[in-house]
Motif scaffolding. Structure first.
Motif, short mmCIF file in Angstrom:
data_model
loop_
_atom_site.label_atom_id
_atom_site.label_comp_id
_atom_site.label_asym_id
_atom_site.label_seq_id
_atom_site.Cartn_x
_atom_site.Cartn_y
_atom_site.Cartn_z
N SER A 187 -3.49 -3.11 -2.62
CA SER A 187 -4.42 -3.61 -3.63
C SER A 187 -5.43 -2.52 -3.99
O SER A 187 -6.64 -2.77 -4.12
CB SER A 187 -5.13 -4.88 -3.15
OG SER A 187 -4.18 -5.87 -2.79
N ALA A 188 -4.93 -1.33 -4.17
CA ALA A 188 -5.79 -0.16 -4.38
C ALA A 188 -6.66 -0.26 -5.61
O ALA A 188 -7.74 0.32 -5.65
CB ALA A 188 -4.92 1.10 -4.45
N ASP A 214 -13.96 2.96 -6.24
CA ASP A 214 -15.03 2.73 -7.22
C ASP A 214 -14.69 3.44 -8.53
O ASP A 214 -13.63 4.06 -8.66
CB ASP A 214 -16.40 3.16 -6.66
CG ASP A 214 -16.54 4.66 -6.46
OD1 ASP A 214 -15.74 5.46 -7.00
OD2 ASP A 214 -17.49 5.07 -5.75
N ALA A 273 -11.89 0.09 6.56
CA ALA A 273 -10.75 0.21 7.49
C ALA A 273 -9.89 1.40 7.12
O ALA A 273 -9.48 2.19 7.98
CB ALA A 273 -9.93 -1.08 7.49
N ALA A 274 -9.58 1.55 5.84
CA ALA A 274 -8.77 2.69 5.40
C ALA A 274 -9.47 4.00 5.69
O ALA A 274 -8.83 4.97 6.13
CB ALA A 274 -8.44 2.57 3.92
N SER A 303 -8.54 -2.44 -6.40
CA SER A 303 -9.84 -3.06 -6.08
C SER A 303 -10.57 -2.33 -4.96
O SER A 303 -11.64 -2.76 -4.55
CB SER A 303 -9.63 -4.53 -5.68
OG SER A 303 -8.92 -4.61 -4.46
N LYS A 304 -10.02 -1.22 -4.46
CA LYS A 304 -10.61 -0.55 -3.30
C LYS A 304 -11.21 0.82 -3.61
O LYS A 304 -11.68 1.51 -2.71
CB LYS A 304 -9.58 -0.45 -2.19
CG LYS A 304 -9.19 -1.84 -1.72
CD LYS A 304 -8.43 -1.83 -0.46
CE LYS A 304 -8.12 -3.27 -0.05
NZ LYS A 304 -7.05 -3.33 0.90
N GLY A 331 0.77 -1.24 0.00
CA GLY A 331 0.00 0.00 0.00
C GLY A 331 0.80 1.28 0.00
O GLY A 331 0.28 2.33 0.36
N VAL A 379 -3.12 1.96 1.58
CA VAL A 379 -4.17 1.23 0.88
C VAL A 379 -3.50 0.28 -0.10
O VAL A 379 -3.05 0.69 -1.17
CB VAL A 379 -5.15 2.19 0.15
CG1 VAL A 379 -6.24 1.40 -0.56
CG2 VAL A 379 -5.74 3.19 1.13
N LEU A 406 -12.78 6.02 -2.41
CA LEU A 406 -12.28 4.89 -1.63
C LEU A 406 -13.45 4.16 -0.98
O LEU A 406 -14.32 4.79 -0.37
CB LEU A 406 -11.30 5.40 -0.56
CG LEU A 406 -10.66 4.35 0.35
CD1 LEU A 406 -9.84 3.35 -0.46
CD2 LEU A 406 -9.78 5.05 1.38
N ARG A 407 -13.46 2.84 -1.08
CA ARG A 407 -14.56 2.02 -0.55
C ARG A 407 -14.06 1.01 0.49
O ARG A 407 -14.73 0.02 0.74
CB ARG A 407 -15.25 1.28 -1.69
CG ARG A 407 -15.94 2.19 -2.67
CD ARG A 407 -17.06 2.92 -1.98
NE ARG A 407 -17.80 3.73 -2.95
CZ ARG A 407 -18.61 4.68 -2.61
NH1 ARG A 407 -18.80 4.98 -1.36
NH2 ARG A 407 -19.25 5.38 -3.53
N ASP A 408 -12.92 1.27 1.10
CA ASP A 408 -12.36 0.37 2.11
C ASP A 408 -12.67 0.93 3.49
O ASP A 408 -12.09 1.96 3.90
CB ASP A 408 -10.84 0.27 1.89
CG ASP A 408 -10.16 -0.66 2.87
OD1 ASP A 408 -10.69 -0.90 3.98
OD2 ASP A 408 -9.07 -1.15 2.52
#
Length: 135
Positions: free
Chosen positions: A87-88, A93, A102-103, A90-91, A58, A85, A98-100
């Protein structure tokens, strides 16, 4: 850019990772803004760093280099919590959000810590100036 950084209470730098480091463009911008040294807007400036990478780490290595660069300029880099972040690809949209969860939670905490330090510095400097200069 120098004026904007100088006037800001808190600087937020979000960077990708390139070849295990920060981008050359970001390093060059920091170098230009911080020279001449007497006009360096990063001195005593609270800074938070975030990174993203398509790799698993990340951008943590980019953050390490960026912390070293900023520390040499006298910036006050808030180091907790680290926002990385991995594997950004996939995180985020399709619109770049950002759709993570935890992040996002870590970002809120990091920004809160940065604003807390910025507020403390502002109040502390006002108190110090009043004591020293009678302002």
């Amino acid at each position: 850019m120098r004026r904007s950084i100088g006037e800001a209470d808190l600087v937020v730098i979000a960077t990708p990772e390139y070849n295990h480091s920060t981008s050359g463009a970001l390093k060059n911008a920091i170098d230009w803004v911080s020279r001449p040294r007497k006009d360096n807007p990063f001195e005593w400036k609270p800074v938070v760093i975030m990174s993203a990478s398509t790799g698993m780490l990340g951008g943590i290595r980019a953050q390490e280099h960026l912390r070293q660069i900023l520390a040499s300029l006298g910036a006050l880099v808030i180091t907790y919590p680290e926002v990385v972040v991995g594997s950004a690809d996939s995180k985020f949209d399709g619109e770049g959000r950002l759709r993570d969860p935890a992040a996002l939670r870590f970002m809120d905490q990091l920004l809160g810590n940065g604003l807390r330090l910025a507020r403390a510095l502002r109040v502390g400097l006002e108190v110090a100036d009043a004591r020293i200069y009678g302002k």
